[in-house]
Design a protein around this motif. Structure first.
Motif, PDB file in Angstrom:
ATOM      1  N   UNK A   1      13.306  15.797  58.765  1.00  0.00           N
ATOM      2  CA  UNK A   1      13.106  16.323  60.113  1.00  0.00           C
ATOM      3  C   UNK A   1      13.349  17.822  60.129  1.00  0.00           C
ATOM      4  N   UNK A   2      12.454  18.552  60.811  1.00  0.00           N
ATOM      5  CA  UNK A   2      12.640  19.985  61.022  1.00  0.00           C
ATOM      6  C   UNK A   2      12.759  20.248  62.518  1.00  0.00           C
ATOM      7  N   UNK A   3      12.986  21.497  62.886  1.00  0.00           N
ATOM      8  CA  UNK A   3      13.161  21.847  64.295  1.00  0.00           C
ATOM      9  C   UNK A   3      11.969  21.377  65.125  1.00  0.00           C
ATOM     10  N   UNK A   4      12.260  20.929  66.328  1.00  0.00           N
ATOM     11  CA  UNK A   4      11.217  20.439  67.207  1.00  0.00           C
ATOM     12  C   UNK A   4      10.929  18.967  67.031  1.00  0.00           C
ATOM     13  N   UNK A   5      11.750  18.276  66.227  1.00  0.00           N
ATOM     14  CA  UNK A   5      11.523  16.852  65.991  1.00  0.00           C
ATOM     15  C   UNK A   5      10.289  16.574  65.164  1.00  0.00           C
ATOM     16  N   UNK A   6       9.908  17.543  64.300  1.00  0.00           N
ATOM     17  CA  UNK A   6       8.716  17.397  63.454  1.00  0.00           C
ATOM     18  C   UNK A   6       9.088  16.896  62.069  1.00  0.00           C
TER      19      UNK A   6
ATOM     20  N   UNK B   1       5.505  23.270  67.220  1.00  0.00           N
ATOM     21  CA  UNK B   1       5.696  24.455  66.377  1.00  0.00           C
ATOM     22  C   UNK B   1       5.728  25.725  67.214  1.00  0.00           C
ATOM     23  N   UNK B   2       4.904  25.771  68.256  1.00  0.00           N
ATOM     24  CA  UNK B   2       4.904  26.917  69.151  1.00  0.00           C
ATOM     25  C   UNK B   2       6.226  26.994  69.924  1.00  0.00           C
ATOM     26  N   UNK B   3       6.748  25.844  70.346  1.00  0.00           N
ATOM     27  CA  UNK B   3       8.035  25.818  71.039  1.00  0.00           C
ATOM     28  C   UNK B   3       9.161  26.295  70.130  1.00  0.00           C
TER      29      UNK B   3
ATOM     30  N   UNK C   1       0.533  24.445  76.824  1.00  0.00           N
ATOM     31  CA  UNK C   1       0.450  25.339  75.673  1.00  0.00           C
ATOM     32  C   UNK C   1      -0.061  26.726  76.038  1.00  0.00           C
ATOM     33  N   UNK C   2      -1.007  26.805  76.974  1.00  0.00           N
ATOM     34  CA  UNK C   2      -1.549  28.109  77.362  1.00  0.00           C
ATOM     35  C   UNK C   2      -0.480  28.971  78.023  1.00  0.00           C
TER      36      UNK C   2
ATOM     37  N   UNK D   1      -1.765  15.925  65.780  1.00  0.00           N
ATOM     38  CA  UNK D   1      -2.033  17.311  65.378  1.00  0.00           C
ATOM     39  C   UNK D   1      -1.832  18.260  66.559  1.00  0.00           C
ATOM     40  N   UNK D   2      -2.315  17.844  67.725  1.00  0.00           N
ATOM     41  CA  UNK D   2      -2.155  18.664  68.923  1.00  0.00           C
ATOM     42  C   UNK D   2      -0.682  18.801  69.316  1.00  0.00           C
ATOM     43  N   UNK D   3       0.042  17.697  69.238  1.00  0.00           N
ATOM     44  CA  UNK D   3       1.454  17.708  69.608  1.00  0.00           C
ATOM     45  C   UNK D   3       2.271  18.513  68.601  1.00  0.00           C
TER      46      UNK D   3
END
Length: 445
Positions: free
Chosen positions: A226-231, A358-360, A405-406, A351-353
């Motif tokens: 697990x990395x930051x953002x729950x990814x 990652x942006x967060x 996201x925008x 992929x979208x999530x």
């Protein structure tokens, strides 16, 4: 010594040793409730699993059900009680098995109501009503071939496993796909047990001439952390041959961070919440540095018995923590197949999530960096510049956890623009401090 051996691999061992033939083989395993397909390479005494696949919701029971529904339709039966339902299901299964060696199967049943069912099921009709089921197995087989980077023509032999493979339409369809007769000289109900027994015999140290071979299985599902953002960051991808070892470097998220939690997960999805948690441990003793400066090397190692060892080592101090886990423990073939199917069906959404998460994470990292910079060097800003930065920070903070996201992109761009001059001044200030009191000869480029 113990070793877990999946059924297709056991069947390959039985056929490989029995026939002593090298090449690429497909293990077509159609049991009562599930379908599995494995592509293996046998070469120079090595059994290497190239890919696996299947359908956990498809098996011989589905063929029985097609016959059961046909009986009800042809006999014009009304809703049945439990006794009659089970009775017809048993006769449907018997008819299916009878058709494996005969052109027609008589179905004669007396129901509890006194009604008689008297029908004849032909091989042609049975083949027609189960055609879609057969095609499902072929679709999974073709996908396993694509995963292995192979075409049907490159397969030397197809091993048939499971009692359901006795159905003529199965034998015929598989033969047409691979342009060859399937291997069925061993009892499909016993071939798995035979292969497992051979493996157990070798593990017990009973090696005969020609038994110097090695089994290379594969990882059924990706392993990562697990990395930051729950990814999920995948370290060992699915279908990697074992034994295998892979390593990646990670770093800290916050300034002064002295510990890191390592969460080991298994699965094909991008979010930890929909993957399988395997283990957690902590690495302590990380020297306090600015975020991103620490170098933590995480190593995943899977041995020949499928035992996973995960270690995390801080590169400058040598501090290390590790854990061992059995990734396949408690995980059935059906669960593996389900996880794979879900990864395909949710690929676009995941992929979208992932891009959003990652942006967060990027936004939170920027906010941390700006707050740290303001705490130490706010004096180099004018009142108006500080006001603009504070406003941009507040704007990004308000949307940092948003699903929009925008809006997040816009707020991130605004803060980056507002702090650009601030970052340049801090850089100049750092350079001046580093060069203070030194002459040109003391500066090393």
């Amino acid at each position: 010594m113990l070793r877990l051996l999946n059924e297709p691999t056991a069947a390959a061992i039985a056929y490989g040793l029995d026939n002593a033939a090298e090449g690429i083989y497909a293990i077509y395993d159609l049991g009562g409730g599930t379908f599995d397909i494995s592509i293996l390479r046998l070469a120079k005494g090595i059994f290497e699993v190239l890919s696996t696949g299947g359908d956990s919701a498809l098996g011989g029971d589905d063929f029985d059900h097609r016959v059961f529904c046909w009986i009800i339709e042809q006999a014009g039966l009304k809703p049945l009680n439990l006794h009659d339902t089970r009775l017809l299901q048993a006769h449907a299964r018997e008819a299916k098995e009878y058709l494996s060696q005969h052109a027609e199967a008589p179905i004669t049943v007396k129901l509890s109501s006194g009604e008689y069912v008297d029908l004849v099921l032909t091989t042609d009709l049975f083949t027609e009503m189960t055609q879609t089921l057969v095609q499902k197995t072929l679709s999974a087989t073709k996908k396993a071939l694509r995963d292995a980077g192979l075409s049907p023509s490159e397969v030397r032999g197809v091993v048939m496993v499971g009692g359901s493979t006795r159905m003529p339409q199965i034998q015929r369809a598989v033969g047409e796909l691979f342009k060859q007769e399937p291997l069925n000289n061993l009892d499909p109900d016993k071939v798995v047990a035979l292969g497992a027994a051979m493996q157990a015999n070798l593990l017990a140290g009973n090696r005969a001439a020609g038994d110097d071979w090695l089994l290379l299985d594969v990882i059924p599902l990706s392993l990562g952390l697990e990395t930051m953002g729950g990814l999920v960051e995948k370290v060992i991808p699915r279908n990697s041959t074992i034994p295998v070892a892979r390593a990646q470097e990670f770093t800290t998220f916050k300034d002064g961070q002295t510990a890191m939690s390592v969460h080991v997960v298994q699965g094909e999805r991008d979010l930890v919440s929909v993957c399988r948690s395997l283990a957690r441990f902590e690495l302590r003793g990380i020297p306090p540095m600015v975020a991103g400066a620490a170098r933590i090397r995480v190593t995943f190692q899977v041995d020949a018995d499928g035992l996973l060892s995960v270690s995390a080592r801080e590169q400058t101090t040598g501090h290390e923590a590790r854990i061992e886990v059995k990734p396949s423990y408690g995980l059935t073939d059906e669960e593996i197949a389900t996880m794979l199917k879900e990864s395909f069906s949710h690929a676009k959404d995941d992929a979208s999530l992932r891009a959003l998460r990652e942006l967060q994470v990027e936004a939170k990292r920027l906010l941390e960096a700006i707050q740290s910079a303001l705490a130490s060097d706010a004096q180099i800003l004018s009142v108006d510049e500080r006001r603009q930065i504070d406003a941009a920070v507040a704007g990004l903070t308000a949307v940092v956890d948003s699903e929009d996201r925008s809006a997040l992109d816009a707020a991130l761009a605004k803060l980056s623009a507002a702090t650009e001059e601030f970052a340049a001044r801090r850089m100049n200030q750092s350079v001046q401090q580093a060069l203070a009191g030194k002459n040109i000869d003391q500066v090393t480029l």
